[in-house]
Design an enzyme around this catalytic site. Structure first.
Site, PDB file in Angstrom:
ATOM      1  N   THR A 133       0.807  -1.228   0.000  1.00 38.36           N
ATOM      2  CA  THR A 133       0.000   0.000   0.000  1.00 38.36           C
ATOM      3  C   THR A 133       0.840   1.277   0.000  1.00 38.36           C
ATOM      4  O   THR A 133       1.962   1.299   0.533  1.00 38.36           O
ATOM      5  CB  THR A 133      -0.902   0.001   1.263  1.00 38.36           C
ATOM      6  OG1 THR A 133      -1.389   1.321   1.498  1.00 38.36           O
ATOM      7  CG2 THR A 133      -0.166  -0.439   2.512  1.00 38.36           C
ATOM      8  N   GLU A 135       0.317   3.552   1.916  1.00 42.06           N
ATOM      9  CA  GLU A 135       0.487   3.925   3.330  1.00 42.06           C
ATOM     10  C   GLU A 135       1.906   3.638   3.808  1.00 42.06           C
ATOM     11  O   GLU A 135       2.336   4.158   4.843  1.00 42.06           O
ATOM     12  CB  GLU A 135      -0.523   3.187   4.207  1.00 42.06           C
ATOM     13  CG  GLU A 135      -1.933   3.735   4.106  1.00 42.06           C
ATOM     14  CD  GLU A 135      -2.087   5.161   4.648  1.00 42.06           C
ATOM     15  OE1 GLU A 135      -1.797   5.372   5.827  1.00 42.06           O
ATOM     16  OE2 GLU A 135      -2.479   6.051   3.875  1.00 42.06           O
ATOM     17  N   TYR A 157      -1.465   0.297  10.898  1.00 47.88           N
ATOM     18  CA  TYR A 157      -1.753  -0.343   9.608  1.00 47.88           C
ATOM     19  C   TYR A 157      -0.524  -0.259   8.698  1.00 47.88           C
ATOM     20  O   TYR A 157      -0.062  -1.265   8.160  1.00 47.88           O
ATOM     21  CB  TYR A 157      -2.960   0.338   8.942  1.00 47.88           C
ATOM     22  CG  TYR A 157      -3.191  -0.103   7.507  1.00 47.88           C
ATOM     23  CD1 TYR A 157      -3.808  -1.314   7.214  1.00 47.88           C
ATOM     24  CD2 TYR A 157      -2.785   0.700   6.431  1.00 47.88           C
ATOM     25  CE1 TYR A 157      -4.021  -1.716   5.893  1.00 47.88           C
ATOM     26  CE2 TYR A 157      -2.989   0.307   5.118  1.00 47.88           C
ATOM     27  CZ  TYR A 157      -3.605  -0.903   4.852  1.00 47.88           C
ATOM     28  OH  TYR A 157      -3.804  -1.306   3.543  1.00 47.88           O
ATOM     29  N   LYS A 161       1.801  -3.349   7.381  1.00 46.13           N
ATOM     30  CA  LYS A 161       1.970  -3.618   5.949  1.00 46.13           C
ATOM     31  C   LYS A 161       3.449  -3.535   5.547  1.00 46.13           C
ATOM     32  O   LYS A 161       3.872  -4.124   4.561  1.00 46.13           O
ATOM     33  CB  LYS A 161       1.130  -2.650   5.125  1.00 46.13           C
ATOM     34  CG  LYS A 161      -0.364  -2.970   5.138  1.00 46.13           C
ATOM     35  CD  LYS A 161      -0.700  -4.125   4.197  1.00 46.13           C
ATOM     36  CE  LYS A 161      -2.194  -4.352   4.074  1.00 46.13           C
ATOM     37  NZ  LYS A 161      -2.553  -5.402   3.114  1.00 46.13           N
TER      38      LYS A 161
HETATM   39  P1  NAP Z   1     -11.526  -4.418   2.256  1.00 47.33           P
HETATM   40  O1  NAP Z   1     -12.694  -4.069   1.408  1.00 47.33           O
HETATM   41  O2  NAP Z   1     -11.426  -3.868   3.628  1.00 47.33           O
HETATM   42  O3  NAP Z   1     -11.477  -6.030   2.341  1.00 47.33           O
HETATM   43  C1  NAP Z   1     -10.650  -6.689   3.236  1.00 47.33           C
HETATM   44  C2  NAP Z   1     -10.921  -8.171   3.132  1.00 47.33           C
HETATM   45  O4  NAP Z   1     -10.084  -8.855   4.066  1.00 47.33           O
HETATM   46  C3  NAP Z   1     -12.369  -8.580   3.455  1.00 47.33           C
HETATM   47  O5  NAP Z   1     -12.717  -9.649   2.618  1.00 47.33           O
HETATM   48  C4  NAP Z   1     -12.254  -9.070   4.894  1.00 47.33           C
HETATM   49  O6  NAP Z   1     -13.251 -10.015   5.244  1.00 47.33           O
HETATM   50  C5  NAP Z   1     -10.898  -9.753   4.819  1.00 47.33           C
HETATM   51  N1  NAP Z   1     -10.287  -9.987   6.119  1.00 47.33           N
HETATM   52  C6  NAP Z   1     -10.104  -9.117   7.128  1.00 47.33           C
HETATM   53  N2  NAP Z   1      -9.486  -9.706   8.160  1.00 47.33           N
HETATM   54  C7  NAP Z   1      -9.292 -11.007   7.792  1.00 47.33           C
HETATM   55  C8  NAP Z   1      -8.715 -12.126   8.426  1.00 47.33           C
HETATM   56  N3  NAP Z   1      -8.219 -12.048   9.657  1.00 47.33           N
HETATM   57  N4  NAP Z   1      -8.673 -13.304   7.743  1.00 47.33           N
HETATM   58  C9  NAP Z   1      -9.201 -13.407   6.516  1.00 47.33           C
HETATM   59  N5  NAP Z   1      -9.769 -12.371   5.857  1.00 47.33           N
HETATM   60  C10 NAP Z   1      -9.811 -11.189   6.498  1.00 47.33           C
HETATM   61  O7  NAP Z   1     -10.163  -4.057   1.514  1.00 47.33           O
HETATM   62  P2  NAP Z   1      -9.890  -3.723  -0.045  1.00 47.33           P
HETATM   63  O8  NAP Z   1     -10.083  -2.257  -0.236  1.00 47.33           O
HETATM   64  O9  NAP Z   1     -10.580  -4.685  -0.878  1.00 47.33           O
HETATM   65  O10 NAP Z   1      -8.318  -3.952  -0.105  1.00 47.33           O
HETATM   66  C11 NAP Z   1      -7.770  -5.239  -0.378  1.00 47.33           C
HETATM   67  C12 NAP Z   1      -6.348  -5.310   0.152  1.00 47.33           C
HETATM   68  O11 NAP Z   1      -5.548  -4.296  -0.463  1.00 47.33           O
HETATM   69  C13 NAP Z   1      -6.215  -5.091   1.649  1.00 47.33           C
HETATM   70  O12 NAP Z   1      -5.143  -5.902   2.083  1.00 47.33           O
HETATM   71  C14 NAP Z   1      -5.828  -3.631   1.783  1.00 47.33           C
HETATM   72  O13 NAP Z   1      -5.102  -3.421   2.965  1.00 47.33           O
HETATM   73  C15 NAP Z   1      -4.973  -3.456   0.539  1.00 47.33           C
HETATM   74  N6  NAP Z   1      -4.947  -2.125  -0.051  1.00 47.33           N
HETATM   75  C16 NAP Z   1      -6.112  -1.479  -0.322  1.00 47.33           C
HETATM   76  C17 NAP Z   1      -6.065  -0.243  -0.952  1.00 47.33           C
HETATM   77  C18 NAP Z   1      -7.330   0.508  -1.314  1.00 47.33           C
HETATM   78  O14 NAP Z   1      -7.242   1.712  -1.567  1.00 47.33           O
HETATM   79  N7  NAP Z   1      -8.476  -0.166  -1.396  1.00 47.33           N
HETATM   80  C19 NAP Z   1      -4.827   0.317  -1.325  1.00 47.33           C
HETATM   81  C20 NAP Z   1      -3.667  -0.399  -1.043  1.00 47.33           C
HETATM   82  C21 NAP Z   1      -3.735  -1.628  -0.421  1.00 47.33           C
HETATM   83  P3  NAP Z   1     -14.693  -9.576   5.837  1.00 47.33           P
HETATM   84  O15 NAP Z   1     -15.545  -9.247   4.645  1.00 47.33           O
HETATM   85  O16 NAP Z   1     -15.141 -10.789   6.557  1.00 47.33           O
HETATM   86  O17 NAP Z   1     -14.466  -8.390   6.721  1.00 47.33           O
HETATM   87  O1  F7E Z   2      -8.914   8.210   4.273  1.00 48.64           O
HETATM   88  C1  F7E Z   2      -9.194  11.640   5.484  1.00 48.64           C
HETATM   89  C2  F7E Z   2      -8.286  10.685   6.236  1.00 48.64           C
HETATM   90  O2  F7E Z   2      -9.913   6.150   5.246  1.00 48.64           O
HETATM   91  C3  F7E Z   2      -8.392   9.049   3.277  1.00 48.64           C
HETATM   92  C4  F7E Z   2      -7.209   2.182   2.817  1.00 48.64           C
HETATM   93  O3  F7E Z   2      -7.797   1.495   1.748  1.00 48.64           O
HETATM   94  O4  F7E Z   2      -6.030   3.641   1.332  1.00 48.64           O
HETATM   95  C5  F7E Z   2      -6.942   3.612   2.408  1.00 48.64           C
HETATM   96  O5  F7E Z   2      -6.425   4.317   3.528  1.00 48.64           O
HETATM   97  C6  F7E Z   2      -8.090  10.415   3.861  1.00 48.64           C
HETATM   98  C7  F7E Z   2      -7.272  10.378   5.145  1.00 48.64           C
HETATM   99  O6  F7E Z   2      -8.231   5.975   3.362  1.00 48.64           O
HETATM  100  C8  F7E Z   2     -12.449  11.406   7.042  1.00 48.64           C
HETATM  101  O7  F7E Z   2      -7.756  11.315   7.401  1.00 48.64           O
HETATM  102  C9  F7E Z   2     -11.101  12.978   6.427  1.00 48.64           C
HETATM  103  O8  F7E Z   2      -6.299  11.385   5.094  1.00 48.64           O
HETATM  104  O9  F7E Z   2     -10.469   6.783   2.873  1.00 48.64           O
HETATM  105  P1  F7E Z   2      -9.481   6.732   3.956  1.00 48.64           P
HETATM  106  P2  F7E Z   2      -6.687   5.875   3.747  1.00 48.64           P
HETATM  107  O10 F7E Z   2      -6.453   6.170   5.168  1.00 48.64           O
HETATM  108  O11 F7E Z   2      -5.941   6.673   2.743  1.00 48.64           O
HETATM  109  C10 F7E Z   2      -4.752   3.050   1.595  1.00 48.64           C
HETATM  110  C11 F7E Z   2      -3.926   3.122   0.333  1.00 48.64           C
HETATM  111  C12 F7E Z   2      -4.851   1.701   2.182  1.00 48.64           C
HETATM  112  O12 F7E Z   2      -3.982   0.853   1.972  1.00 48.64           O
HETATM  113  C13 F7E Z   2      -5.908   1.480   3.205  1.00 48.64           C
HETATM  114  O13 F7E Z   2      -6.200   0.095   3.337  1.00 48.64           O
HETATM  115  O14 F7E Z   2      -9.327  11.041   4.209  1.00 48.64           O
HETATM  116  N1  F7E Z   2     -10.513  11.797   6.101  1.00 48.64           N
HETATM  117  N2  F7E Z   2     -12.276  12.765   7.014  1.00 48.64           N
HETATM  118  C14 F7E Z   2     -11.329  10.799   6.461  1.00 48.64           C
HETATM  119  N3  F7E Z   2     -11.218   9.469   6.335  1.00 48.64           N
HETATM  120  C15 F7E Z   2     -12.238   8.699   6.780  1.00 48.64           C
HETATM  121  N4  F7E Z   2     -12.155   7.351   6.640  1.00 48.64           N
HETATM  122  N5  F7E Z   2     -13.334   9.256   7.379  1.00 48.64           N
HETATM  123  C16 F7E Z   2     -13.494  10.611   7.547  1.00 48.64           C
HETATM  124  O15 F7E Z   2     -14.499  11.094   8.070  1.00 48.64           O
END
Ligand code: NAP
Ligand code: F7E
Length: 374
Positions: A133, A135, A157, A161
């Site tokens: 990620t 992050e 987090y 990661k």
């Molecule tokens: P998400 O919607 O939060 O999905 C996370 C998945 O992981 C869900 O299926 C959840 O199951 C499962 N999970 C959580 N804890 C688990 C455990 N202990 N054992 C088995 N499964 C578990 O995340 P996403 O946005 O699809 O992202 C997919 C991956 O990419 C994640 O690893 C995330 O950290 C990473 N990532 C995401 C982004 C982004 O912007 N979306 C960017 C960079 C990296 P449940 O449905 O049961 O909760």
């Molecule tokens: O926040 C700001 C918050 O929670 C984005 C995950 O998929 O992407 C995700 O992480 C920004 C941050 O995503 C609210 O402070 C303001 O600056 O949508 P987010 P994230 O933290 O960037 C990365 C790449 C991952 O890997 C992660 O799994 O928005 N923000 N106000 C807020 N964020 C939330 N959630 N809620 C608020 O009310």
């Protein structure tokens, strides 16, 4: 013989898009789902349509990446050609509340899978994708961020990661495994979890526009992200595992927008303009004009329940994080050159797709409540 793919985290946003992509490519797809007391297949059902699980295209197995014996047994049974490790406690703010669990799942989860592959003697057969990620870059050392930018995570987090990233590199270098990281920047879609900022915004604004809610409460609206579409990003995951050599790739759009700009783009689809007044915790988003909603957004002007001067966005301290990632912007040149990948869906299209989908949801709620539109 079709290839076998095992997806952990299949019930999440990316799991839906990736499973669809792999099924289209002829893979036999196995998905790890957790046993929970509510229906965690609802997102997949929404994506594929009702009855999707009746045809058993995706072969579900119960499992949890915090459970080594279960994970090892699954890999021994399936002997997958490819593993996509998407399972994570993926919410950055929640990771401050549950740091140890986040590390167990997001750091050790990757290790458990890699170690299972190795101990089962599958290290030359099974390719491993780790969902890394942006992050990792956290308090960014340079902009834009590339594969060579030093990491500086800012949350449990991000720190978890970081371990996942390096243990993937380590198994590649130590045991010759095909193990690779996709360093994916934020990617979104109508399937995005409801508490991530983009979805929180599109869900709440849709309900506000149609009169189901009054106000959206936000944290740091000045933070900037490089937002892409999940559909584009899962294509990159697959490409990363099809290369001759395992390598790590930044996947991003190269463009960044603030949370505020996301809000402005979202209300614009519904025909509203917003102005900002005040600073810090007193900042407010106020309706500054009401025009015609976009033709295909499913709402007529008469359905809009807000008026000029209404305060529809306020700031609430509980949504700020103990340490923030203020700005992220990725450089996907390496992915462009080696994978032939580039993002197709632009920011405006992404916002539009998300708000139109949530307006539809809000209309359904009104319909169920009233038996029709008032
Ligand atoms: P998400 O919607 O939060 O999905 C996370 C998945 O992981 C869900 O299926 C959840 O199951 C499962 N999970 C959580 N804890 C688990 C455990 N202990 N054992 C088995 N499964 C578990 O995340 P996403 O946005 O699809 O992202 C997919 C991956 O990419 C994640 O690893 C995330 O950290 C990473 N990532 C995401 C982004 C982004 O912007 N979306 C960017 C960079 C990296 P449940 O449905 O049961 O909760
Ligand atoms: O926040 C700001 C918050 O929670 C984005 C995950 O998929 O992407 C995700 O992480 C920004 C941050 O995503 C609210 O402070 C303001 O600056 O949508 P987010 P994230 O933290 O960037 C990365 C790449 C991952 O890997 C992660 O799994 O928005 N923000 N106000 C807020 N964020 C939330 N959630 N809620 C608020 O009310």
């Amino acid at each position: 013989m079709s290839k076998k793919a095992l997806i952990t985290g299949i019930t999440g946003q990316d799991g839906a898009y990736l499973s669809e992509l792999l099924l289209k490519k002829g893979y036999e797809v196995f998905g790890v789902r957790r046993r929970v007391s509510v229906d965690n297949l609802s997102r997949l059902r929404e994506f594929y349509g009702p009855g999707f699980d009746a045809d058993k295209k995706i072969k579900f197995r119960y499992g949890d990446v915090t459970d080594s014996p279960g994970i090892t047994r699954l890999i021994a049974e399936i002997k997958p050609d490819e593993i996509y490790n998407l399972a994570a406690q993926s919410h950055v703010a929640v990771s401050f509340e549950q740091p140890e669990y986040t590390a167990n799942c997001d750091a050790l989860g990757a290790l458990r899978l890699l170690e299972a592959v190795r101990t089962l003697g599958l290290e030359k057969k099974t390719r491993f994708y780790q969902a890394s990620t942006s992050e990792l870059f956290g308090k960014v050392r340079e902009a834009p961020q590339t594969e060579l930018t030093p990491f500086y995570p800012r949350s449990p987090y991000g720190a978890s990661k970081l371990f996942g990233y390096w243990i993937t590199v380590n198994y590649r270098e130590s045991y010759g495994m095909f193990a690779a990281n996709g360093i994916l920047f934020n990617h979104e879609s109508p399937l995005r979890g409801e508490t991530f900022v983009t979805r929180k915004i599109t869900l709440a604004l849709s309900r506000i526009v149609l009169g189901l809610e009054k106000c959206l409460f936000m944290g740091n609206i000045n933070s900037k992200r490089d937002w892409g579409h999940a559909r584009d990003y899962v294509e990159a995951m697959w490409l990363i595992l099809q290369q001759k050599k395992a390598e790590d790739f930044v996947i991003a759009t190269g463009l960044q927008y603030s949370v505020k700009e996301f809000i402005e783009a979202a209300v614009k689809v519904a025909g509203l303009a917003i102005k900002w007044e005040g600073r810090g915790l007193s900042e407010k988003g106020i309706v500054d004009g009401i025009g015609r909603p976009a033709r295909d957004c499913g709402i007529a002007p008469g359905m809009i329940k807000v008026k000029k001067g209404d305060v529809i966005v306020k700031i609430a301290p509980e949504f700020f994080r103990p340490a923030e990632v203020e700005t992220l912007q990725g450089d996907f040149s390496k992915a462009g050159k080696k994978l032939g990948w580039s993002p197709k869906i632009k920011f405006a299209e992404l916002v539009r797709e998300m708000i139109i989908s949530d307006l539809k949801l809000a209309r359904r709620v009104i319909y169920l409540k009233t038996g029709g539109f008032q």
